[in-house]
Design an enzyme around this catalytic site. Structure first.
Site, PDB file in Angstrom:
ATOM      1  N   GLU A   1      -8.693   0.315  -2.745  1.00 33.63           N
ATOM      2  CA  GLU A   1      -9.546   0.298  -1.545  1.00 33.63           C
ATOM      3  C   GLU A   1     -10.522   1.458  -1.644  1.00 33.63           C
ATOM      4  OE1 GLU A   1      -6.009  -1.334   1.421  1.00 33.63           O
ATOM      5  OE2 GLU A   1      -6.815   0.685   1.701  1.00 33.63           O
TER       6      GLU A   1
ATOM      7  N   HIS B   1      -5.683   3.556  -1.601  1.00 31.72           N
ATOM      8  CA  HIS B   1      -6.996   3.847  -1.029  1.00 31.72           C
ATOM      9  C   HIS B   1      -7.374   5.268  -1.419  1.00 31.72           C
ATOM     10  CE1 HIS B   1      -9.570   4.006   2.952  1.00 31.72           C
ATOM     11  NE2 HIS B   1     -10.281   4.281   1.867  1.00 31.72           N
TER      12      HIS B   1
ATOM     13  N   GLU C   1     -10.685  -9.512   3.304  1.00 29.07           N
ATOM     14  CA  GLU C   1      -9.402  -9.147   3.900  1.00 29.07           C
ATOM     15  C   GLU C   1      -9.647  -9.006   5.397  1.00 29.07           C
ATOM     16  OE1 GLU C   1      -6.916  -6.199   1.980  1.00 29.07           O
ATOM     17  OE2 GLU C   1      -6.220  -5.485   3.945  1.00 29.07           O
TER      18      GLU C   1
ATOM     19  N   ASP D   1      -0.094   4.460  -0.197  1.00 24.67           N
ATOM     20  CA  ASP D   1      -0.804   5.693   0.181  1.00 24.67           C
ATOM     21  C   ASP D   1       0.111   6.721   0.850  1.00 24.67           C
ATOM     22  OD1 ASP D   1      -3.159   4.497  -0.609  1.00 24.67           O
ATOM     23  OD2 ASP D   1      -3.913   4.162   1.427  1.00 24.67           O
ATOM     24  N   HIS D   2       0.998   6.211   1.731  1.00 22.82           N
ATOM     25  CA  HIS D   2       1.734   7.178   2.553  1.00 22.82           C
ATOM     26  C   HIS D   2       2.903   7.837   1.823  1.00 22.82           C
ATOM     27  CE1 HIS D   2      -1.010   6.584   5.689  1.00 22.82           C
ATOM     28  NE2 HIS D   2      -0.745   5.303   5.813  1.00 22.82           N
TER      29      HIS D   2
ATOM     30  N   THR E   1      -6.835   6.357  10.380  1.00 28.76           N
ATOM     31  CA  THR E   1      -6.671   5.336   9.358  1.00 28.76           C
ATOM     32  C   THR E   1      -7.928   4.479   9.439  1.00 28.76           C
ATOM     33  OG1 THR E   1      -5.308   3.474   8.615  1.00 28.76           O
ATOM     34  CG2 THR E   1      -5.340   3.890  10.981  1.00 28.76           C
ATOM     35  N   THR E   2      -8.041   3.458   8.579  1.00 27.26           N
ATOM     36  CA  THR E   2      -9.250   2.646   8.595  1.00 27.26           C
ATOM     37  C   THR E   2      -9.370   1.950   9.950  1.00 27.26           C
ATOM     38  OG1 THR E   2      -8.784   2.256   6.274  1.00 27.26           O
ATOM     39  CG2 THR E   2     -10.550   0.961   7.252  1.00 27.26           C
TER      40      THR E   2
ATOM     41  N   HIS F   1      -3.443  -4.617   7.773  1.00 24.71           N
ATOM     42  CA  HIS F   1      -3.555  -3.457   8.660  1.00 24.71           C
ATOM     43  C   HIS F   1      -2.685  -3.638   9.898  1.00 24.71           C
ATOM     44  CE1 HIS F   1      -5.031   0.221  10.370  1.00 24.71           C
ATOM     45  NE2 HIS F   1      -5.543   0.464   9.190  1.00 24.71           N
TER      46      HIS F   1
ATOM     47  N   HIS G   1       2.025   1.150   5.890  1.00 25.78           N
ATOM     48  CA  HIS G   1       2.705   2.131   6.725  1.00 25.78           C
ATOM     49  C   HIS G   1       4.114   1.683   7.125  1.00 25.78           C
ATOM     50  CE1 HIS G   1       3.404   4.593  10.380  1.00 25.78           C
ATOM     51  NE2 HIS G   1       2.782   5.501   9.663  1.00 25.78           N
TER      52      HIS G   1
ATOM     53  N   ASN H   1       0.852  -1.181   0.000  1.00 26.90           N
ATOM     54  CA  ASN H   1       0.000   0.000   0.000  1.00 26.90           C
ATOM     55  C   ASN H   1       0.900   1.248   0.000  1.00 26.90           C
ATOM     56  OD1 ASN H   1      -1.427   2.265   1.019  1.00 26.90           O
ATOM     57  ND2 ASN H   1      -3.067   0.900   1.691  1.00 26.90           N
TER      58      ASN H   1
ATOM     59  N   ARG I   1       3.013  18.829   1.878  1.00 22.19           N
ATOM     60  CA  ARG I   1       3.558  20.092   1.410  1.00 22.19           C
ATOM     61  C   ARG I   1       2.990  20.553   0.076  1.00 22.19           C
ATOM     62  NH1 ARG I   1       8.561  21.912   3.428  1.00 22.19           N
ATOM     63  NH2 ARG I   1       8.382  21.818   5.671  1.00 22.19           N
TER      64      ARG I   1
ATOM     65  N   ARG J   1      -7.206  12.663   1.317  1.00 23.88           N
ATOM     66  CA  ARG J   1      -6.091  13.140   2.153  1.00 23.88           C
ATOM     67  C   ARG J   1      -4.729  12.678   1.637  1.00 23.88           C
ATOM     68  NH1 ARG J   1      -7.064   9.759   7.681  1.00 23.88           N
ATOM     69  NH2 ARG J   1      -9.086  10.757   7.480  1.00 23.88           N
ATOM     70  N   HIS J   2      -4.687  11.569   0.899  1.00 19.69           N
ATOM     71  CA  HIS J   2      -3.391  11.180   0.306  1.00 19.69           C
ATOM     72  C   HIS J   2      -3.525  10.913  -1.194  1.00 19.69           C
ATOM     73  CE1 HIS J   2      -5.146   7.381   1.588  1.00 19.69           C
ATOM     74  NE2 HIS J   2      -4.709   7.456   2.842  1.00 19.69           N
TER      75      HIS J   2
ATOM     76  N   ARG K   1      -9.551   7.923  -0.606  1.00 20.77           N
ATOM     77  CA  ARG K   1     -10.473   8.288   0.477  1.00 20.77           C
ATOM     78  C   ARG K   1     -11.382   9.414   0.035  1.00 20.77           C
ATOM     79  NH1 ARG K   1      -8.847   6.329   5.785  1.00 20.77           N
ATOM     80  NH2 ARG K   1     -10.519   7.671   6.497  1.00 20.77           N
TER      81      ARG K   1
HETATM   82  N1  PXP Z   1      -5.670  -3.086   4.215  1.00 20.89           N
HETATM   83  C1  PXP Z   1      -6.643  -2.139   4.282  1.00 20.89           C
HETATM   84  C2  PXP Z   1      -8.017  -2.528   3.888  1.00 20.89           C
HETATM   85  C3  PXP Z   1      -6.359  -0.827   4.686  1.00 20.89           C
HETATM   86  O1  PXP Z   1      -7.339   0.091   4.758  1.00 20.89           O
HETATM   87  C4  PXP Z   1      -5.022  -0.491   4.988  1.00 20.89           C
HETATM   88  C5  PXP Z   1      -4.678   0.915   5.364  1.00 20.89           C
HETATM   89  O2  PXP Z   1      -4.958   1.763   4.311  1.00 20.89           O
HETATM   90  C6  PXP Z   1      -4.043  -1.494   4.889  1.00 20.89           C
HETATM   91  C7  PXP Z   1      -4.400  -2.790   4.529  1.00 20.89           C
HETATM   92  C8  PXP Z   1      -2.615  -1.230   5.190  1.00 20.89           C
HETATM   93  O3  PXP Z   1      -2.467  -0.944   6.543  1.00 20.89           O
HETATM   94  P1  PXP Z   1      -1.060  -0.440   7.109  1.00 20.89           P
HETATM   95  O4  PXP Z   1      -0.784   0.862   6.445  1.00 20.89           O
HETATM   96  O5  PXP Z   1      -1.298  -0.338   8.583  1.00 20.89           O
HETATM   97  O6  PXP Z   1      -0.056  -1.493   6.732  1.00 20.89           O
END
Ligand code: PXP
Length: 241
Positions: free
Chosen positions: A71, A44, A152, A10-11, A101-102, A191, A214, A8, A19, A50-51, A46
């Site tokens: 997602e 994801h 999941e 996203d971050h 977060t979720t 997660h 993350h 993932n 920024r 936000r990201h 959202r």
């Molecule tokens: N799976 C789902 C469905 C999520 O929403 C997320 C967070 O966006 C993740 C996995 C990944 O979680 P983490 O960033 O804590 O590894």
């Protein structure tokens, strides 16, 4: 059963959005994750953007050479976008605007009609649907009625728990995995998984894919995202030996 890794990213976008810059480049991160051997790219979109931004989703779809797992919340807006983008997989998640977060899995029982409608639309578009749910037996029993081929399991509670609570949560994940497998549902998990706790989950034989974000992006600050992904892949590869 083989075990696959969805990373993932996203971050990477979180850092960029902090920024409002054009860097770090999400596509460059995706390419490095793919080069490391990840099986899927997970993002994801959202509601509050936000990201990940809409343009990111389209750019990633265009250039992604692995499976793309999008997602999304079970809303008309998100399902419309998914049906236009056509990711390989769509993972339906609960979403609250104020959450960090979720938090928690979908309530498949409480939001049955909404989740079923979204699942049917995504299925019809040829997208494989996964439901992000708690390792809860009653929730899992309803999944076949929704028509999603994949779940999941939310591992966040397991990741945060300590001592006996962690053992209990691990048992719930095992039982949930066994039941889903008996029902013919593919079991993924994710997660809160990191370089310490992932192997316990990866060793559960019914689990076919982990989605991790993350911890990999955080590790990438020190070793780069290709290396961070490789290290996680190695944990998955050796978890069942
Ligand atoms: N799976 C789902 C469905 C999520 O929403 C997320 C967070 O966006 C993740 C996995 C990944 O979680 P983490 O960033 O804590 O590894």
């Amino acid at each position: 059963m083989s075990l696959e890794l969805g990373v993932n990213i996203d971050h990477i976008a979180t850092l960029r959005q902090a920024r409002g810059t054009t860097y770090p480049d999400l596509l460059q991160a995706m390419i490095l994750v793919e080069e490391a051997g990840a099986d899927a790219i997970t993002i994801h979109l959202r509601e509050d953007r936000r990201h990940i931004q809409d343009a990111d989703v389209y750019a990633i779809r265009k250039h992604c050479r692995r499976r793309l797992n999008l997602e999304l919340a079970a809303t008309d807006e998100m399902v419309n976008i998914a049906c236009d983008v056509l990711p390989n997989d769509a993972c339906i998640v609960p979403e609250k605007r104020e959450e960090l977060t979720t938090e928690g899995g979908l309530d498949v029982i409480g939001s049955f009609e909404r989740v079923k409608t979204s699942t049917m639309r995504l299925n019809q578009a040829g997208i494989r649907v996964s439901l992000f749910i708690e390792p809860d037996i009653e929730q899992i029993k309803r999944v076949p009625d929704i028509g999603a081929p994949v779940i999941e399991l939310h591992t966040g509670t397991y990741a945060n728990a300590i001592g006996d609570a962690k053992k209990r949560e691990f048992e719930r994940i095992i039982k949930a995995s066994e039941l889903a497998d008996e029902l013919g549902i593919q079991v993924n998990a994710g997660h809160g998984l990191d370089y310490e706790n992932t192997q316990m989950i990866a060793a559960i034989p019914q689990i076919q894919e982990l989605n991790i974000g993350h911890s990999i992006v955080a590790r990438a600050v020190f070793v780069g995202i290709k290396q961070a992904t490789s290290e996680m892949l190695e944990l998955l590869r050796t978890a069942r030996l």
